[in-house]
Design an enzyme around this catalytic site. Structure first.
Site, short mmCIF file in Angstrom:
data_model
loop_
_atom_site.label_atom_id
_atom_site.label_comp_id
_atom_site.label_asym_id
_atom_site.label_seq_id
_atom_site.Cartn_x
_atom_site.Cartn_y
_atom_site.Cartn_z
N HIS A 97 17.14 -45.84 -75.92
CA HIS A 97 17.77 -46.68 -76.94
C HIS A 97 17.88 -45.94 -78.27
O HIS A 97 18.95 -45.96 -78.90
CB HIS A 97 16.96 -47.96 -77.14
CG HIS A 97 17.43 -48.80 -78.29
ND1 HIS A 97 18.43 -49.73 -78.19
CD2 HIS A 97 17.03 -48.83 -79.59
CE1 HIS A 97 18.62 -50.31 -79.36
NE2 HIS A 97 17.80 -49.77 -80.23
N GLU A 98 16.81 -45.30 -78.69
CA GLU A 98 16.85 -44.57 -79.97
C GLU A 98 17.84 -43.40 -79.90
O GLU A 98 18.52 -43.09 -80.88
CB GLU A 98 15.45 -44.07 -80.34
CG GLU A 98 14.43 -45.18 -80.57
CD GLU A 98 14.88 -46.22 -81.58
OE1 GLU A 98 15.71 -45.90 -82.46
OE2 GLU A 98 14.42 -47.38 -81.48
N HIS A 101 21.32 -44.43 -80.68
CA HIS A 101 21.71 -44.37 -82.10
C HIS A 101 22.17 -42.97 -82.49
O HIS A 101 23.10 -42.81 -83.30
CB HIS A 101 20.53 -44.79 -82.97
CG HIS A 101 20.19 -46.24 -82.89
ND1 HIS A 101 21.13 -47.24 -83.08
CD2 HIS A 101 19.01 -46.87 -82.63
CE1 HIS A 101 20.55 -48.42 -82.96
NE2 HIS A 101 19.26 -48.23 -82.68
N HIS A 105 25.78 -41.90 -84.01
CA HIS A 105 25.96 -41.05 -85.19
C HIS A 105 26.89 -39.88 -84.88
O HIS A 105 27.78 -39.55 -85.68
CB HIS A 105 24.60 -40.54 -85.65
CG HIS A 105 24.63 -39.88 -86.99
ND1 HIS A 105 23.60 -39.10 -87.47
CD2 HIS A 105 25.58 -39.85 -87.96
CE1 HIS A 105 23.91 -38.64 -88.67
NE2 HIS A 105 25.10 -39.07 -88.98
#
Length: 229
Positions: A97-98, A101, A105
């Site tokens: 999940h991280e 991100h 980006h």
């Protein structure tokens, strides 16, 4: 509106407690589901970044529990010590999940860009917002404009919580799609990762609803004061 808000706030607080409790129990359960591939959260994260062609993001361990986050400023995927080292379905879900991100980006995902622009505004607003709102309520009859200023500031934080929703859901969708497409997990582990992220996302929904309800409450106070004038 006062009594109505108290009832609504109480319902949201209860829902928030239920979601948080459910989330905690889900992560505890899936933390016991060990990955058959034997990979740690850090290794999952590094592979997802590599598979997406991202070479300028570091995966690092950060102290604490539930401290996992992606930092777009220094391009680091920060994983809590448990997630970084452990080899279970919950750790895999959080790590991926991280990294979702980080992928956002890299591709210039518009909602992440918008949220990043709101961060400095929200940081400043959080320092003064409650004092301005309190003073605005106390001075409503003599200086109603102060409460209006507080409402505008609070609206910025509400907007941030709303923008956060598509950012978090999209990151989870990217994570789950990668885990499935690369066959990183077994069917049971994939289901566990999906369930974990589903409940994590619901905490953001509760936060957004609470912020919207509070904003409407302050607006009602301001409108009530204006009508009396």
């Amino acid at each position: 509106m006062g009594m109505g808000y108290l009832i609504l706030a109480g319902a949201i607080m209860l829902f928030s407690w239920l979601v948080s409790s459910r989330l905690k129990s889900k992560f505890e359960f899936y933390s016991k589901l060990q990955l058959q591939n034997g990979m740690s959260g850090a290794e999952i994260a590094e592979k997802m970044l590599a598979d997406n062609g991202i070479r300028d993001v570091r995966v690092i361990s950060t102290p604490g529990r539930l401290t996992d986050h992606y930092n777009p400023v220094d391009k680091t995927v920060n994983l809590s010590e448990a997630v970084y080292n452990q080899r279970n379905a919950a750790a895999a879900a959080v790590a991926a999940h991280e990294c979702g991100h980080a992928v956002q980006h890299a591709v210039g995902y518009q909602w992440l860009t918008m949220r990043s622009k709101l961060v400095p505004i929200v940081n400043v607003a959080s320092s003064y917002m409650q004092w301005i709102l309190l003073a605005g309520i106390l001075m409503l009859k003599t200086f109603p404009q102060l409460l209006l200023v507080g409402i505008v500031i609070f609206a910025a934080t509400t907007l941030f919580s709303i923008v956060t929703l598509p950012v978090e859901y999209d990151a989870s969708n990217r994570a789950l799609a990668w885990l499935e497409n690369k066959r990183m997990l077994t069917q049971q582990e994939q289901a566990g990762a999906k369930d974990s992220l589903k409940w994590a996302a619901r905490t953001y929904v509760v936060a957004a609803l609470g912020s919207i309800a509070t904003l409407l409450y302050y607006v009602s106070i301001y409108m009530g004061g204006s009508r009396r004038d």
